[in-house]
Motif scaffolding. Structure first.
Motif, PDB file in Angstrom:
ATOM      1  N   PRO A  99       0.838  -1.212   0.000  1.00 14.84           N
ATOM      2  CA  PRO A  99       0.000   0.000   0.000  1.00 14.84           C
ATOM      3  C   PRO A  99       0.867   1.254   0.000  1.00 14.84           C
ATOM      4  O   PRO A  99       2.015   1.211   0.456  1.00 14.84           O
ATOM      5  CB  PRO A  99      -0.792  -0.124   1.304  1.00 14.84           C
ATOM      6  CG  PRO A  99       0.053  -0.984   2.183  1.00 14.84           C
ATOM      7  CD  PRO A  99       0.732  -1.960   1.265  1.00 14.84           C
ATOM      8  N   PRO A 100       0.361   2.374  -0.509  1.00 10.41           N
ATOM      9  CA  PRO A 100       1.109   3.628  -0.422  1.00 10.41           C
ATOM     10  C   PRO A 100       1.466   3.948   1.020  1.00 10.41           C
ATOM     11  O   PRO A 100       0.783   3.519   1.963  1.00 10.41           O
ATOM     12  CB  PRO A 100       0.138   4.661  -1.008  1.00 10.41           C
ATOM     13  CG  PRO A 100      -0.798   3.872  -1.869  1.00 10.41           C
ATOM     14  CD  PRO A 100      -0.934   2.531  -1.194  1.00 10.41           C
ATOM     15  N   PHE A 101       2.536   4.727   1.195  1.00 11.48           N
ATOM     16  CA  PHE A 101       3.116   4.938   2.517  1.00 11.48           C
ATOM     17  C   PHE A 101       2.103   5.456   3.531  1.00 11.48           C
ATOM     18  O   PHE A 101       1.984   4.913   4.642  1.00 11.48           O
ATOM     19  CB  PHE A 101       4.295   5.903   2.413  1.00 11.48           C
ATOM     20  CG  PHE A 101       4.901   6.277   3.732  1.00 11.48           C
ATOM     21  CD1 PHE A 101       5.499   5.327   4.530  1.00 11.48           C
ATOM     22  CD2 PHE A 101       4.849   7.587   4.201  1.00 11.48           C
ATOM     23  CE1 PHE A 101       6.049   5.657   5.763  1.00 11.48           C
ATOM     24  CE2 PHE A 101       5.397   7.927   5.414  1.00 11.48           C
ATOM     25  CZ  PHE A 101       6.001   6.975   6.211  1.00 11.48           C
ATOM     26  N   LEU A 102       1.364   6.520   3.201  1.00  9.56           N
ATOM     27  CA  LEU A 102       0.440   7.091   4.180  1.00  9.56           C
ATOM     28  C   LEU A 102      -0.705   6.133   4.492  1.00  9.56           C
ATOM     29  O   LEU A 102      -1.216   6.114   5.612  1.00  9.56           O
ATOM     30  CB  LEU A 102      -0.102   8.431   3.682  1.00  9.56           C
ATOM     31  CG  LEU A 102       0.924   9.564   3.639  1.00  9.56           C
ATOM     32  CD1 LEU A 102       0.273  10.855   3.184  1.00  9.56           C
ATOM     33  CD2 LEU A 102       1.587   9.768   5.006  1.00  9.56           C
ATOM     34  N   GLU A 103      -1.101   5.315   3.529  1.00 13.34           N
ATOM     35  CA  GLU A 103      -2.107   4.303   3.814  1.00 13.34           C
ATOM     36  C   GLU A 103      -1.529   3.243   4.742  1.00 13.34           C
ATOM     37  O   GLU A 103      -2.214   2.740   5.638  1.00 13.34           O
ATOM     38  CB  GLU A 103      -2.606   3.659   2.521  1.00 13.34           C
ATOM     39  CG  GLU A 103      -3.703   2.628   2.759  1.00 13.34           C
ATOM     40  CD  GLU A 103      -4.145   1.922   1.490  1.00 13.34           C
ATOM     41  OE1 GLU A 103      -4.866   0.911   1.604  1.00 13.34           O
ATOM     42  OE2 GLU A 103      -3.766   2.362   0.391  1.00 13.34           O
ATOM     43  N   TYR A 104      -0.266   2.882   4.534  1.00 11.98           N
ATOM     44  CA  TYR A 104       0.397   1.913   5.418  1.00 11.98           C
ATOM     45  C   TYR A 104       0.456   2.449   6.844  1.00 11.98           C
ATOM     46  O   TYR A 104       0.256   1.708   7.814  1.00 11.98           O
ATOM     47  CB  TYR A 104       1.802   1.624   4.895  1.00 11.98           C
ATOM     48  CG  TYR A 104       2.583   0.628   5.721  1.00 11.98           C
ATOM     49  CD1 TYR A 104       2.420  -0.740   5.537  1.00 11.98           C
ATOM     50  CD2 TYR A 104       3.484   1.063   6.690  1.00 11.98           C
ATOM     51  CE1 TYR A 104       3.139  -1.661   6.307  1.00 11.98           C
ATOM     52  CE2 TYR A 104       4.204   0.151   7.457  1.00 11.98           C
ATOM     53  CZ  TYR A 104       4.024  -1.198   7.257  1.00 11.98           C
ATOM     54  OH  TYR A 104       4.727  -2.105   8.017  1.00 11.98           O
ATOM     55  N   LEU A 105       0.733   3.750   6.993  1.00 12.86           N
ATOM     56  CA  LEU A 105       0.780   4.350   8.327  1.00 12.86           C
ATOM     57  C   LEU A 105      -0.588   4.390   8.984  1.00 12.86           C
ATOM     58  O   LEU A 105      -0.742   4.112  10.174  1.00 12.86           O
ATOM     59  CB  LEU A 105       1.334   5.772   8.251  1.00 12.86           C
ATOM     60  CG  LEU A 105       2.824   5.972   8.127  1.00 12.86           C
ATOM     61  CD1 LEU A 105       3.140   7.457   8.113  1.00 12.86           C
ATOM     62  CD2 LEU A 105       3.578   5.287   9.241  1.00 12.86           C
TER      63      LEU A 105
END
Length: 402
Positions: A99-105
């Motif tokens: 997943p994209p970074f901010l979604e992963y966070l």
């Protein structure tokens, strides 16, 4: 990134890139320095040269040996699958399906904001102080990851350090007055595997005196605390402490303000990278004061981190034996006491939260870390791991503002 050496650089147009640090001809490292400036990266083995945008720009004997037929456009440096820039930090992955970074966070974006935003609440004001410290620890990487996930149970380990008074004012802990004023929380995000300690202060809380031995530093932080309350309003009541972005990135957004990455070198060795942060607009006197405090506290020469490393070293060695491996450890503190969407005096904190102000400790963060690790070990792919796409949680900031 994992066992792969990478190059983080800007090209001539200022764009940020992350490349595999390996020549496409025979794999030699094309950059062997931690930092610096270069117009090209030249392999010292056979002389292939690459631009800072990763393109292959120089091939010895291109006309003679390759008869001018080598397609240089196909042999540039290998780029990461995904790259994200966030408030001055750079994150990357080799996995195009991740997943994209901010979604992963997810909601842990708020944990990272506490690390990277200015002490006065302005966005993205963090500046790396000096460089990066790197050293090896003879332990499995999960020992430090578990510790920084929220281990509040090992105070005996730092008893001598606390007695020595290495705090920024020459006595006690930096966070003791904050603990006495508000609530100390273990906050876990089960669907992501992230966790942290947060302090939640009362609405009418006023900054307490600190840095009494350094008037310029004391005045700087007094001003920042006032600005923080003006800019952030009720969100200024949340203060960060040790935490872990799953799986191996540690946060500490109070003083010392620092981040670490636990790089597994083998099951029995971890390479640590630690960065220290200050506000980039802070006066030089403040930066110098904090530098002295940081190196006294953290890093390979820091008194507190030396205590931690001794624990991880001996615990790892004592856990490796045939008999020791037959017996499990207990992770029972605080079982079944986490609250979903904890609220105190008008401010909500999303995730699974245990108020440890009075009970002092729980092992919810460790359970959360290992539960998520087990899921990664067992899953066939990201479709199984990205359960939040079926639930759609709100961000930490929006939830806290409700």
């Amino acid at each position: 990134m994992g066992e792969e050496a990478v190059i983080l650089c800007r090209d001539r147009a200022g764009e940020v890139h992350v490349f595999l640090n390996s020549c496409r001809h025979r794999g030699m490292k094309v950059c062997r320095y931690d930092e610096g400036n270069a117009a090209v990266f030249t392999c010292p083995y056979h002389g292939w040269s690459y631009g800072t945008d990763g393109r292959l720009v120089g091939v010895p004997f291109f006309r003679e040996a390759y008869h001018s037929t080598l397609d240089r456009s196909q042999w540039g440096l290998v780029q990461v699958a995904q790259l994200a820039r966030y408030k001055g930090s750079v994150w990357a992955t080799w996995d195009p399906a991740a997943p994209p970074f901010l979604e992963y966070l997810g909601e842990a974006t708020g944990f990272l904001d506490l690390q990277l935003d200015g002490w006065d609440g302005r966005e993205g004001q963090a500046e790396v102080l000096g460089g990066v410290q790197k050293w090896l620890i003879p332990c499995n990487w999960k020992f430090p990851a578990e510790n920084f996930s929220g281990d509040t149970y090992h105070n005996i380990s730092h008893r001598s350090v606390d007695l020595a008074g290495i705090g920024p004012s020459g006595s006690g802990r930096r966070d003791m007055s904050e603990l006495l004023a508000g609530r100390k929380l273990h906050v876990c995000l089960p669907d992501r595997g992230h966790q942290t300690i947060l302090y939640l202060l009362p609405p009418d809380d006023m900054p307490r005196p600190a840095y009494q031995n350094a008037p310029i530093v004391a005045e700087y932080f007094r001003h920042c605390e006032a600005e923080r309350r003006r800019l952030l309003g009720d969100r200024a009541r949340l203060l960060g402490a040790p935490g872990e972005i799953f799986p191996n990135t540690a946060l500490l957004s109070r003083q010392p303000r620092t981040m670490a990455a636990w790089h597994p070198k083998s099951p029995h060795e971890t390479e640590v990278w630690r960065w220290f942060f200050v506000d980039k607009d802070a006066p030089s006197e403040v930066k110098a004061f904090l530098r002295d405090y940081y190196i006294r506290y953290s890093g390979p020469a820091g008194m507190t981190e030396q205590d931690d490393m001794e624990n991880w070293n001996y615990a790892h060695a004592a856990s490796r034996g045939t008999i020791a491996r037959r017996h499990p450890y207990t992770y029972e503190q605080g079982i079944a006491t986490a609250v979903d969407n904890f609220e105190w005096q008008g401010l909500r904190v999303p995730g699974d939260v245990i108020d440890i102000t009075d009970v002092r400790s729980s092992e919810q963060p460790a359970r959360n870390l290992y539960r998520r690790w087990a899921e990664f070990m067992q899953a066939d792919g990201w479709d199984e791991l990205m359960t939040w796409r079926r639930h759609g949680p709100a961000s930490m900031a929006s939830a806290a503002a409700e």
